[in-house]
Design a protein around this motif. Sequence first.
Motif, short mmCIF file in Angstrom:
data_model
loop_
_atom_site.label_atom_id
_atom_site.label_comp_id
_atom_site.label_asym_id
_atom_site.label_seq_id
_atom_site.Cartn_x
_atom_site.Cartn_y
_atom_site.Cartn_z
N UNK A 2 0.85 -1.21 0.04
CA UNK A 2 0.07 0.03 0.00
C UNK A 2 0.76 1.32 0.09
N UNK A 3 0.25 2.30 -0.48
CA UNK A 3 0.92 3.62 -0.43
C UNK A 3 1.35 4.01 0.77
N UNK A 4 0.75 3.79 1.92
CA UNK A 4 0.92 4.26 3.37
C UNK A 4 2.02 3.42 3.87
N UNK A 12 11.27 6.18 6.99
CA UNK A 12 12.33 5.77 7.71
C UNK A 12 13.72 5.84 7.26
N UNK A 13 13.66 5.78 5.54
CA UNK A 13 14.90 5.96 4.90
C UNK A 13 15.54 7.42 5.23
N UNK A 14 14.50 8.21 5.10
CA UNK A 14 14.98 9.93 5.34
C UNK A 14 15.47 10.14 6.78
N UNK A 45 12.43 0.89 -5.52
CA UNK A 45 13.30 1.35 -4.46
C UNK A 45 13.34 2.67 -4.97
N UNK A 46 13.04 3.16 -6.22
CA UNK A 46 13.46 4.55 -6.74
C UNK A 46 12.23 5.53 -6.25
N UNK A 47 11.02 4.66 -6.09
CA UNK A 47 9.86 5.46 -5.51
C UNK A 47 9.92 5.62 -4.18
N UNK A 48 10.58 4.85 -3.32
CA UNK A 48 10.67 5.09 -1.84
C UNK A 48 11.69 6.22 -1.74
N UNK A 49 13.00 6.14 -2.49
CA UNK A 49 13.68 7.18 -2.66
C UNK A 49 13.32 8.59 -2.78
N UNK A 57 17.69 8.20 -8.20
CA UNK A 57 18.85 7.24 -8.33
C UNK A 57 19.30 6.39 -7.18
N UNK A 58 19.04 7.01 -6.10
CA UNK A 58 19.19 6.35 -4.86
C UNK A 58 18.63 4.89 -4.60
N UNK A 59 17.71 4.70 -5.34
CA UNK A 59 16.87 3.34 -5.28
C UNK A 59 17.76 2.30 -5.80
#
Length: 79
Positions: A2-4, A12-14, A45-49, A57-59
Amino acid sequence: MSGSAVDELARQLRADYDAAPRGRQAASIHLFGIRHAQALRGVSKSAVAERAGLPKSYGTEINKGVQLSEYVAITKPLV
């Protein structure tokens, strides 16, 4: 996923990236991928970044951590 859930991974990454000592931000991204490998499977992973406010590119760096997760264990925190 899910988006959430993606938003939570991005938060968490940030947080991990911001808490990393200067010069260790790339390592924090790899460790994030290792620590959250299961949740990141099947997720862009790119979307998470991007959602974390980091370059798309951090993905690639997140994916390196996910791949390493099969072979390594985190034994010491970065901070």
